[in-house]
Design a protein around this motif. Structure first.
Motif, short mmCIF file in Angstrom:
data_model
loop_
_atom_site.label_atom_id
_atom_site.label_comp_id
_atom_site.label_asym_id
_atom_site.label_seq_id
_atom_site.Cartn_x
_atom_site.Cartn_y
_atom_site.Cartn_z
N ALA A 148 -22.54 -17.65 85.36
CA ALA A 148 -21.58 -18.20 84.48
C ALA A 148 -22.11 -17.89 83.00
CB ALA A 148 -21.64 -19.68 84.65
N ALA A 149 -21.22 -17.59 82.29
CA ALA A 149 -21.47 -17.39 80.66
C ALA A 149 -21.88 -18.60 80.16
CB ALA A 149 -20.23 -16.77 80.04
N PRO A 150 -22.91 -18.41 78.98
CA PRO A 150 -23.39 -19.67 78.32
C PRO A 150 -22.22 -20.35 77.75
CG PRO A 150 -23.94 -17.68 76.98
CD PRO A 150 -23.26 -17.27 78.50
N GLY A 151 -22.10 -21.77 77.86
CA GLY A 151 -21.28 -22.39 77.29
C GLY A 151 -21.15 -22.74 75.80
N HIS A 152 -22.19 -22.59 75.20
CA HIS A 152 -22.27 -22.79 73.55
C HIS A 152 -21.91 -21.67 72.98
CE1 HIS A 152 -23.08 -24.17 69.64
NE2 HIS A 152 -23.22 -25.41 70.19
N PRO A 153 -21.06 -21.59 72.00
CA PRO A 153 -20.80 -20.18 71.31
C PRO A 153 -21.75 -19.64 70.54
CG PRO A 153 -19.64 -22.04 70.34
CD PRO A 153 -20.16 -22.58 71.51
N LEU A 154 -22.95 -20.41 70.28
CA LEU A 154 -23.80 -19.88 69.33
C LEU A 154 -24.96 -19.13 70.57
CD1 LEU A 154 -24.72 -22.44 66.62
CD2 LEU A 154 -23.92 -19.93 66.26
N LEU A 155 -24.87 -19.63 71.63
CA LEU A 155 -25.70 -19.00 72.83
C LEU A 155 -25.09 -17.65 73.49
CD1 LEU A 155 -27.44 -22.01 74.69
CD2 LEU A 155 -28.58 -20.09 73.40
N ALA A 156 -23.77 -18.01 73.46
CA ALA A 156 -22.91 -16.46 73.60
C ALA A 156 -23.24 -15.48 72.74
CB ALA A 156 -21.61 -16.92 73.88
N ALA A 157 -23.25 -15.82 71.36
CA ALA A 157 -23.59 -14.92 70.46
C ALA A 157 -24.91 -14.24 70.37
CB ALA A 157 -23.32 -15.19 69.15
N LEU A 158 -26.05 -14.73 71.29
CA LEU A 158 -27.09 -14.54 71.37
C LEU A 158 -27.29 -13.39 72.26
CD1 LEU A 158 -30.18 -15.03 70.08
CD2 LEU A 158 -30.46 -16.39 72.05
N VAL A 159 -26.52 -13.43 73.26
CA VAL A 159 -26.50 -12.33 74.37
C VAL A 159 -26.85 -10.90 74.00
CG1 VAL A 159 -25.31 -11.30 76.38
CG2 VAL A 159 -25.49 -14.10 76.01
N PRO A 160 -25.99 -10.45 72.94
CA PRO A 160 -26.00 -8.86 72.51
C PRO A 160 -27.37 -8.58 72.29
CG PRO A 160 -23.97 -9.80 71.99
CD PRO A 160 -24.56 -10.87 72.56
N ALA A 161 -27.97 -9.82 71.30
CA ALA A 161 -29.19 -9.40 70.77
C ALA A 161 -30.31 -9.19 71.65
CB ALA A 161 -29.60 -10.42 69.44
N VAL A 162 -30.20 -10.24 72.56
CA VAL A 162 -31.35 -10.32 73.78
C VAL A 162 -31.26 -8.99 74.33
CG1 VAL A 162 -31.88 -11.41 76.14
CG2 VAL A 162 -31.12 -12.78 74.06
N ARG A 163 -29.91 -8.46 74.75
CA ARG A 163 -29.74 -7.32 75.61
C ARG A 163 -30.35 -6.14 74.74
NH1 ARG A 163 -24.30 -7.50 76.71
NH2 ARG A 163 -24.66 -8.60 78.53
N ARG A 164 -29.90 -5.93 73.31
CA ARG A 164 -30.34 -4.77 72.72
C ARG A 164 -31.84 -4.72 72.43
NH1 ARG A 164 -25.37 -5.35 69.94
NH2 ARG A 164 -25.90 -7.13 68.58
N HIS A 165 -32.57 -5.85 72.48
CA HIS A 165 -33.90 -5.50 72.08
C HIS A 165 -34.75 -6.00 73.19
CE1 HIS A 165 -32.43 -5.02 67.77
NE2 HIS A 165 -31.70 -5.97 67.98
N ARG A 166 -34.10 -6.19 74.30
CA ARG A 166 -34.88 -6.73 75.48
C ARG A 166 -35.85 -7.82 75.21
NH1 ARG A 166 -36.69 -1.07 78.35
NH2 ARG A 166 -34.61 -0.39 78.49
N LEU A 167 -35.21 -8.86 74.34
CA LEU A 167 -35.84 -10.05 73.97
C LEU A 167 -36.57 -10.93 75.19
CD1 LEU A 167 -33.83 -11.12 70.83
CD2 LEU A 167 -36.03 -9.75 70.91
N GLY A 168 -37.70 -11.67 75.09
CA GLY A 168 -37.99 -12.49 76.29
C GLY A 168 -37.63 -13.84 75.83
N PRO A 169 -37.62 -14.83 76.90
CA PRO A 169 -37.42 -16.03 76.62
C PRO A 169 -38.33 -17.03 75.82
CG PRO A 169 -37.76 -15.90 78.90
CD PRO A 169 -37.76 -14.43 78.37
N ALA A 170 -39.78 -16.54 75.89
CA ALA A 170 -40.56 -17.37 75.24
C ALA A 170 -40.41 -17.91 73.85
CB ALA A 170 -42.09 -16.71 75.48
N PRO A 171 -40.24 -17.05 73.00
CA PRO A 171 -39.91 -17.60 71.82
C PRO A 171 -38.97 -18.77 71.64
CG PRO A 171 -40.16 -15.24 71.64
CD PRO A 171 -40.14 -15.68 72.95
N PHE A 172 -37.85 -18.60 72.36
CA PHE A 172 -36.70 -19.54 72.43
C PHE A 172 -37.13 -20.93 72.90
CE2 PHE A 172 -34.89 -15.42 72.20
CZ PHE A 172 -33.91 -15.29 71.14
#
Length: 304
Positions: free
Chosen positions: A99-123
């Motif tokens: 399921a897609a994230p429910g909060h719009p700010l988390l939905a907006a984070l998806v492209p950045a995570v994908r582009r830069h292969r960000l890991g979850p640890a800092p978040f």
């Protein structure tokens, strides 16, 4: 994203203008600006949850699937926020149906995570820092406070390096110094506000050294002991920002300007605290734009 969700997200992102340092200035490439603002939106929202500063009406709780009965429960909201973050990562990584994230700010984070292969640890570190804020209201030593900053501030600098593709072990170390310094500066600006929330980020060991009691922090203006303590903590923050100067000089182009803005913003805030005679109790001493530009320029010119 619906129009209402988009407007709500922009309300949170607009808080970037009130930070001590430039978040995503226009001189950066558009792709960097977009991704840095997505990271900022996450960090700002998780802090708002932890501080109880969400917009009225319970919209954030609704986006996160938290019912009205728990809309004021910060720990419940942080748990729901973490679950939504994991949904964002599953979508970004394409790891099976999700399921897609429910909060719009988390939905907006998806492209950045994908582009830069960000890991979850800092978040996750930022979320854990805000959980800690609900449970730990005092810090006995500077070392304990620095451990908190490792969760609450340092992940942001690491994310900036990841988004710009410039992370190395040495740069991360220097970035951590800058971010811890910036966090201490913010704590010094917000002593009265934090005390009103029931929190004290001045180490108890340092308060005892300068004969400062919590009742002194509740006064309308700072006495001599409080001013001496704030001066001591300001010098500590200044040393940390200076430790980060080689980070500025290790990169080039527009990223160098951005990092100089981070360091300069912290130094300008310290200058404002000093100009106020280290009396931070009437309200946070605010740096001027001119002061920020002057300090950023000095950060660019100084040898690390």
């Amino acid at each position: 994203m619906t129009a209402d969700a988009d407007a709500h997200a922009h309300t949170v992102l607009a808080k970037a203008a009130g930070e001590n340092f430039p978040v995503a200035p226009r001189f950066l490439p558009r792709a960097w600006r977009d991704d840095l603002m997505a990271v900022y939106g996450f960090a700002r929202l998780v802090d708002d949850i932890g501080d109880g500063d969400l917009a009225p009406g319970g919209r954030d709780a609704a986006y996160l699937g938290v019912g009205p009965g728990q809309a004021a429960d910060r720990l419940a909201l942080l748990d729901a926020f973490e679950a939504d973050l994991h949904r964002a990562f599953r979508v970004a990584e394409g790891s099976g149906p999700s399921a897609a994230p429910g909060h719009p700010l988390l939905a907006a984070l998806v492209p950045a995570v994908r582009r830069h292969r960000l890991g979850p640890a800092p978040f996750l570190g930022l979320i854990e820092a805000n959980r800690q804020d609900q449970k730990v209201l005092r810090y006995a030593t500077y070392e304990q406070l620095a451990g908190y900053c490792e969760l609450s501030a340092n992940p942001v600098g690491r994310l900036v390096l990841s988004v710009t593709g410039t992370a190395t072990p040495e740069r991360v170390r220097r970035s951590d110094a800058v971010c811890t310094g910036l966090q201490i500066v913010e704590h010094l600006q917000d002593v009265a506000e934090d005390l009103a929330r029931g929190r004290v980020y001045l180490p108890a060991q340092d308060m005892a050294r300068f004969s400062v009691r919590e009742s002194d922090l509740a006064a309308p203006t700072a006495n001599a002991s409080v001013r001496t303590l704030i001066a001591f903590e300001s010098e500590r923050a200044h040393r940390l920002l200076d430790e980060g100067l080689p980070l500025v000089r290790s990169v080039g182009g527009r990223l160098r300007l951005l990092l100089a803005g981070f360091v300069g913003g912290g130094r300008a805030a310290l200058r404002a605290i000093r100009a106020a005679g280290y009396d931070v109790l009437p309200g946070p001493p605010e740096p001027t734009k001119r002061g920020l530009l002057r300090e950023a320029g000095m950060a660019l010119r100084r040898e690390g």
